[in-house]
Design an enzyme around this catalytic site. Structure first.
Site, mmCIF file in Angstrom:
data_model
loop_
_atom_site.group_PDB
_atom_site.id
_atom_site.type_symbol
_atom_site.label_atom_id
_atom_site.label_comp_id
_atom_site.label_asym_id
_atom_site.label_seq_id
_atom_site.Cartn_x
_atom_site.Cartn_y
_atom_site.Cartn_z
ATOM 1 N N TYR A 90 51.477 -15.404 22.590
ATOM 2 C CA TYR A 90 51.320 -16.854 22.634
ATOM 3 C C TYR A 90 52.565 -17.527 23.216
ATOM 4 O O TYR A 90 52.468 -18.579 23.844
ATOM 5 C CB TYR A 90 51.110 -17.412 21.220
ATOM 6 C CG TYR A 90 49.680 -17.500 20.769
ATOM 7 C CD1 TYR A 90 48.874 -16.369 20.730
ATOM 8 C CD2 TYR A 90 49.133 -18.708 20.360
ATOM 9 C CE1 TYR A 90 47.568 -16.447 20.296
ATOM 10 C CE2 TYR A 90 47.828 -18.797 19.926
ATOM 11 C CZ TYR A 90 47.048 -17.664 19.899
ATOM 12 O OH TYR A 90 45.752 -17.752 19.467
ATOM 13 N N LYS A 97 47.928 -2.180 17.382
ATOM 14 C CA LYS A 97 47.325 -1.345 18.429
ATOM 15 C C LYS A 97 48.424 -0.368 18.862
ATOM 16 O O LYS A 97 48.824 -0.313 20.032
ATOM 17 C CB LYS A 97 46.840 -2.250 19.577
ATOM 18 C CG LYS A 97 46.013 -1.550 20.626
ATOM 19 C CD LYS A 97 44.604 -1.200 20.179
ATOM 20 C CE LYS A 97 43.896 -0.374 21.242
ATOM 21 N NZ LYS A 97 42.608 0.187 20.798
ATOM 22 N N ASP A 104 40.977 -2.703 16.786
ATOM 23 C CA ASP A 104 39.550 -2.555 17.104
ATOM 24 C C ASP A 104 38.785 -2.010 15.901
ATOM 25 O O ASP A 104 37.709 -2.486 15.541
ATOM 26 C CB ASP A 104 39.335 -1.693 18.362
ATOM 27 C CG ASP A 104 40.155 -0.410 18.368
ATOM 28 O OD1 ASP A 104 41.011 -0.222 17.474
ATOM 29 O OD2 ASP A 104 39.934 0.432 19.267
ATOM 30 N N ASP A 150 44.747 -14.290 15.101
ATOM 31 C CA ASP A 150 43.861 -15.376 15.517
ATOM 32 C C ASP A 150 42.422 -14.868 15.547
ATOM 33 O O ASP A 150 41.502 -15.506 15.023
ATOM 34 C CB ASP A 150 44.283 -15.854 16.914
ATOM 35 C CG ASP A 150 43.418 -17.003 17.400
ATOM 36 O OD1 ASP A 150 43.144 -17.920 16.599
ATOM 37 O OD2 ASP A 150 43.004 -16.975 18.574
ATOM 38 N N ASP A 165 39.169 -15.515 12.499
ATOM 39 C CA ASP A 165 37.881 -16.163 12.806
ATOM 40 C C ASP A 165 36.736 -15.218 12.443
ATOM 41 O O ASP A 165 35.719 -15.628 11.897
ATOM 42 C CB ASP A 165 37.781 -16.507 14.306
ATOM 43 C CG ASP A 165 38.158 -17.952 14.590
ATOM 44 O OD1 ASP A 165 39.014 -18.490 13.864
ATOM 45 O OD2 ASP A 165 37.601 -18.543 15.539
#
Ligand code: IPM
Ligand code: MN
Length: 374
Positions: A145, A192, A224, A248, A252
Site C-alpha cells: 500500500y 506467502k 491462498d 484487507d 472482507d
C-alpha cells in the site's frame, strides 16, 4: 470507573457515513449520560466531501484535529464518481491512507463474530460458522500500500513495491501475541512465504519472539490456503496476523461469516491516537434512505470505549446491540419483513444502554410509529 472527559473527532465522510455516525454518537451520548462521562464531539471533513468542499481529501485542519483528539470515529469514505476514473489525481481513499500513515496507525484490529441470532443470514452453512470468533490483526501502514509506485516512461508497465522492516512486523506481532494470551491462545500468521521475501521476513520475525509467549500456539498458513480455510472451517482460528494487503482481502472474506458487512467494527491503533471505523464502505446507493445498518459503527464506538479503558461501558454497548439482535430490531438486510430504519436501530440501542427495561417501552413506541426521544 471515575468519570472521564474525552475529545472525539467525528469524520462522517461520504455516502451512508453520516447516517451511521449519527447513531454511534447517539449511543456514545447515552453512555456518557448513564456513566457520567463527558464526550466532546468535533466534526471534521474527510473523503469525497472534503474534496468537494476544499479540494483535498484530508485537509490540514482535519489532520490536526485528529492529532489532538483522544480518539477518532469515522463513518465511511468513497464516491462512485472517483471509482471509475483511473486518471483521477485526487481520490477520497488518499484521505484515509494519509490519515492512517500520519497518525501512525499500524495495527488494524477486526473482530469477526458469528452471532447466533443471525447464522441463517450467512450464505455459509450454519454448522460450519456457528461459534466463530476470530480477531484479525492487519498491518496498516506498510507493505504494498505504501511502497514506491510508478509507471515506466511509456506508461506501458507499472510497479508497486512491497517492503517491510523487521520493526514494523515486531510491533504488531507483539500486540497479536498479547491478544492471543487473553483469548484461546492460538495465533496464525498468514503469509506467502513460499514465494515472497517479505513473507519470509514476517515468519522469521514472528518466530523469533514466539518464545516470549509460551502459552500461545503459533502456526502459519499461506494466504491462498487461509482464504479457503476461513470458509471451510472458520472455528479453527483465534487470532490471525497478517500484512496490509492480505489483511484487507481476508477480512472482507471473513465478514461473510457474520451475515452482514453492516455488523463488523474495526479499530486502528498506533502509539498515539486511534481510529475506529466500520469495515464497510460508503454504500452510496443507500445514502439518505434510512436503510444502512448502524451496528458496525456502534460496535466500533464500543471498541473506542475499550481503548479509553471504559470496559464496563463498552460491554454495556455490546449487550445493547445483542438486545437489538435478540428483539429483531435490525435494518432491512437482516429482516426484510419487520423493517426498522437506521435511526430506529440506533435509538433502540441507545435506550438499551440507558436501561434495557426502558427500551421495551421504546420498542412499543417504534411499533406505534411514534418518534424517538433521544
Ligand atoms: C479498508 C478499505 C481501504 C483499504 C480502502 C478504502 C483504501 O478497503 O479499510 O479495508 O484498502 O485499506
Ligand atoms: Mn478493505
Amino acid at each position: 470507573m471515575d468519570s472521564v472527559s474525552k475529545r472525539i473527532v467525528v469524520l462522517p465522510g461520504d455516502g451512508i457515513g453520516p447516517e451511521v455516525c449519527s447513531e454511534a454518537v447517539r449511543v456514545l451520548k447515552a453512555v456518557g449520560d448513564r456513566f457520567g462521562h463527558e464526550f466532546h464531539f468535533d466534526y471534521q471533513l474527510m473523503g469525497a466531501c472534503a474534496i468537494d468542499a476544499v479540494g483535498t481529501p484530508l485537509p490540514d485542519v482535519t489532520l490536526e484535529a485528529c492529532r489532538q483528539a483522544d480518539a477518532v470515529l469515522l463513518g465511511a469514505i468513497g464516491d462512485p464518481k472517483y471509482d471509475n476514473d483511473p486518471t483521477a489525481k485526487v481520490r477520497p481513499e488518499q484521505g484515509l491512507l494519509g490519515l492512517r500513515k500520519s497518525l501512525g496507525l499500524y495495527a488494524n484490529i477486526r473482530p469477526i463474530t458469528a452471532y447466533d441470532q443471525l447464522l441463517e443470514h450467512s450464505p455459509l452453512k450454519v454448522e460450519r460458522i456457528q461459534g466463530t470468533d476470530i480477531l484479525i490483526f492487519r498491518e496498516l501502514t506498510g507493505g504494498i500500500y505504501f511502497g514506491e509506485k510508478g509507471r515506466s516512461e511509456d506508461r506501458a508497465s507499472a510497479y508497486d513495491h512491497c517492503t517491510y522492516h523487521r520493526d514494523e512486523i515486531l510491533r504488531i506481532a507483539h500486540l497479536a501475541f498479547k491478544a492471543a494470551e487473553t483469548r484461546r491462545h492460538k495465533l496464525t500468521l498468514v503469509d506467502k512465504a513460499n514465494v515472497l521475501e517479505t513473507s519470509r521476513l514476517w515468519r522469521e520475525t514472528v518466530q523469533s519472539i514466539a518464545p516470549q509467549y509460551p502459552s500461545v500456539a503459533l502456526d502459519y498458513l499461506f494466504v491462498d490456503n487461509a482464504a479457503m480455510q476461513i470458509i471451510l472451517n472458520p472455528r479453527q482460528f483465534d487470532v490471525m496476523l497478517t500484512e496490509n494487503m492480505f489483511g484487507d482481502i481476508i477480512s472482507d472474506e471473513a465478514s461473510v461469516i457474520a451475515g452482514s458487512l453492516g455488523l463488523l467494527p474495526s479499530a486502528s491503533i498506533g502509539d498515539g491516537s486511534a481510529l475506529f471505523e466500520p469495515i464497510h464502505g460508503s454504500y452510496p446507493q443507500a445514502k439518505g434512505k434510512g436503510i444502512a445498518n448502524p451496528i458496525a459503527t456502534i460496535l466500533s464506538a464500543a471498541m473506542l470505549l475499550d481503548h479509553f479503558g471504559l470496559i464496563e461501558e463498552a460491554d454495556c454497548v455490546r449487550d445493547a446491540v445483542q438486545h437489538a439482535l435478540n428483539e429483531g430490531v435490525v435494518t432491512p438486510e437482516l429482516s426484510p419483513v419487520v423493517v426498522h430504519t437506521t435511526e430506529q436501530v440506533g435509538s433502540f440501542i441507545a435506550y438499551a444502554v440507558l436501561d434495557i427495561a426502558d427500551c421495551e417501552l421504546h420498542r412499543n413506541n417504534i411499533r406505534l410509529g411514534m418518534s424517538t426521544i433521544i
